[in-house]
Design a protein around this motif. Structure first.
Motif, PDB file in Angstrom:
ATOM      1  N   LEU A  11      -1.604  12.813  -7.113  1.00  0.00           N
ATOM      2  CA  LEU A  11      -2.706  12.705  -6.147  1.00  0.00           C
ATOM      3  C   LEU A  11      -2.239  13.149  -4.764  1.00  0.00           C
ATOM      4  CD1 LEU A  11      -4.251   9.259  -7.143  1.00  0.00           C
ATOM      5  CD2 LEU A  11      -4.941  11.532  -7.879  1.00  0.00           C
ATOM      6  N   THR A  12      -3.121  13.794  -4.041  1.00  0.00           N
ATOM      7  CA  THR A  12      -2.773  14.250  -2.692  1.00  0.00           C
ATOM      8  C   THR A  12      -3.600  13.577  -1.612  1.00  0.00           C
ATOM      9  OG1 THR A  12      -4.327  16.083  -2.868  1.00  0.00           O
ATOM     10  CG2 THR A  12      -2.035  16.520  -3.503  1.00  0.00           C
ATOM     11  N   ALA A  13      -4.736  12.998  -1.976  1.00  0.00           N
ATOM     12  CA  ALA A  13      -5.591  12.359  -0.977  1.00  0.00           C
ATOM     13  C   ALA A  13      -6.483  11.308  -1.638  1.00  0.00           C
ATOM     14  CB  ALA A  13      -6.437  13.403  -0.257  1.00  0.00           C
ATOM     15  N   THR A  63     -16.518   4.858   3.762  1.00  0.00           N
ATOM     16  CA  THR A  63     -15.573   5.543   2.889  1.00  0.00           C
ATOM     17  C   THR A  63     -14.331   5.900   3.697  1.00  0.00           C
ATOM     18  OG1 THR A  63     -16.578   7.690   3.316  1.00  0.00           O
ATOM     19  CG2 THR A  63     -17.355   6.491   1.368  1.00  0.00           C
ATOM     20  N   TYR A  64     -13.194   5.993   3.009  1.00  0.00           N
ATOM     21  CA  TYR A  64     -11.905   6.237   3.649  1.00  0.00           C
ATOM     22  C   TYR A  64     -11.105   7.260   2.851  1.00  0.00           C
ATOM     23  CZ  TYR A  64     -12.982   1.843   5.983  1.00  0.00           C
ATOM     24  OH  TYR A  64     -13.599   0.845   6.698  1.00  0.00           O
ATOM     25  N   LEU A  65     -10.174   7.907   3.517  1.00  0.00           N
ATOM     26  CA  LEU A  65      -9.300   8.908   2.895  1.00  0.00           C
ATOM     27  C   LEU A  65      -7.895   8.706   3.425  1.00  0.00           C
ATOM     28  CD1 LEU A  65      -9.198  11.634   1.216  1.00  0.00           C
ATOM     29  CD2 LEU A  65      -9.409  12.761   3.415  1.00  0.00           C
ATOM     30  N   ARG A  66      -6.894   8.929   2.565  1.00  0.00           N
ATOM     31  CA  ARG A  66      -5.503   8.870   3.004  1.00  0.00           C
ATOM     32  C   ARG A  66      -4.774  10.089   2.490  1.00  0.00           C
ATOM     33  NH1 ARG A  66      -0.202   7.970   2.408  1.00  0.00           N
ATOM     34  NH2 ARG A  66       0.814   6.402   3.672  1.00  0.00           N
ATOM     35  N   ALA A  67      -4.252  10.881   3.401  1.00  0.00           N
ATOM     36  CA  ALA A  67      -3.458  12.037   3.011  1.00  0.00           C
ATOM     37  C   ALA A  67      -2.065  11.553   2.602  1.00  0.00           C
ATOM     38  CB  ALA A  67      -3.347  13.036   4.148  1.00  0.00           C
ATOM     39  N   LEU A  68      -1.547  12.083   1.492  1.00  0.00           N
ATOM     40  CA  LEU A  68      -0.212  11.675   1.036  1.00  0.00           C
ATOM     41  C   LEU A  68       0.843  12.672   1.408  1.00  0.00           C
ATOM     42  CD1 LEU A  68      -1.061  10.326  -2.507  1.00  0.00           C
ATOM     43  CD2 LEU A  68      -0.752   9.053  -0.403  1.00  0.00           C
ATOM     44  N   GLY A  85       2.782   5.998  -2.859  1.00  0.00           N
ATOM     45  CA  GLY A  85       3.916   6.768  -3.362  1.00  0.00           C
ATOM     46  C   GLY A  85       3.823   6.974  -4.867  1.00  0.00           C
ATOM     47  N   LEU A  86       3.468   5.929  -5.574  1.00  0.00           N
ATOM     48  CA  LEU A  86       3.294   6.011  -7.019  1.00  0.00           C
ATOM     49  C   LEU A  86       2.170   6.983  -7.369  1.00  0.00           C
ATOM     50  CD1 LEU A  86       3.923   4.837  -9.874  1.00  0.00           C
ATOM     51  CD2 LEU A  86       2.093   3.209  -9.414  1.00  0.00           C
ATOM     52  N   MET A  90       0.832  -1.172   0.000  1.00  0.00           N
ATOM     53  CA  MET A  90       0.000   0.000   0.000  1.00  0.00           C
ATOM     54  C   MET A  90       0.883   1.243   0.000  1.00  0.00           C
ATOM     55  SD  MET A  90      -2.971   1.309  -0.162  1.00  0.00           S
ATOM     56  CE  MET A  90      -4.008  -0.084  -0.033  1.00  0.00           C
ATOM     57  N   ARG A  91       1.968   1.199   0.773  1.00  0.00           N
ATOM     58  CA  ARG A  91       2.871   2.346   0.817  1.00  0.00           C
ATOM     59  C   ARG A  91       3.423   2.665  -0.578  1.00  0.00           C
ATOM     60  NH1 ARG A  91       6.378   0.614   5.131  1.00  0.00           N
ATOM     61  NH2 ARG A  91       4.536   0.612   6.398  1.00  0.00           N
ATOM     62  N   GLU A  92       3.829   1.621  -1.291  1.00  0.00           N
ATOM     63  CA  GLU A  92       4.380   1.814  -2.629  1.00  0.00           C
ATOM     64  C   GLU A  92       3.320   2.347  -3.592  1.00  0.00           C
ATOM     65  OE1 GLU A  92       6.401  -0.864  -6.104  1.00  0.00           O
ATOM     66  OE2 GLU A  92       6.793  -1.402  -4.017  1.00  0.00           O
TER      67      GLU A  92
END
Length: 57
Positions: free
Chosen positions: A14-16, A52-57, A6-7, A1-3
């Motif tokens: 993408l930022t989120a 629903t989910y969100l991930r800040a990059l 990052g991609l 997921m981390r990779e």
């Protein structure tokens, strides 16, 4: 997921990233409940409820 995240940031800007999974999809929800995603609400996918989910990059 981390990779993958990052991609998404490097290649696509993408930022989120957002994600959702139906309540009957335990495997997807398990991945999304790990520390890198934050639950943000509820939605319907193909008429079925799911978080629903969100991930800040």
């Amino acid at each position: 997921m981390r990779e993958l995240c990052g991609l998404a940031a490097r290649t696509y800007g993408l930022t989120a990233p957002r994600a959702a999974a139906t309540l009957d999809n335990a495997a997807s929800r398990a991945v999304l409940t790990r520390p890198w995603f934050v639950r943000t609400g509820e939605t319907r996918l193909d008429g079925r409820p799911g978080p629903t989910y969100l991930r800040a990059l």
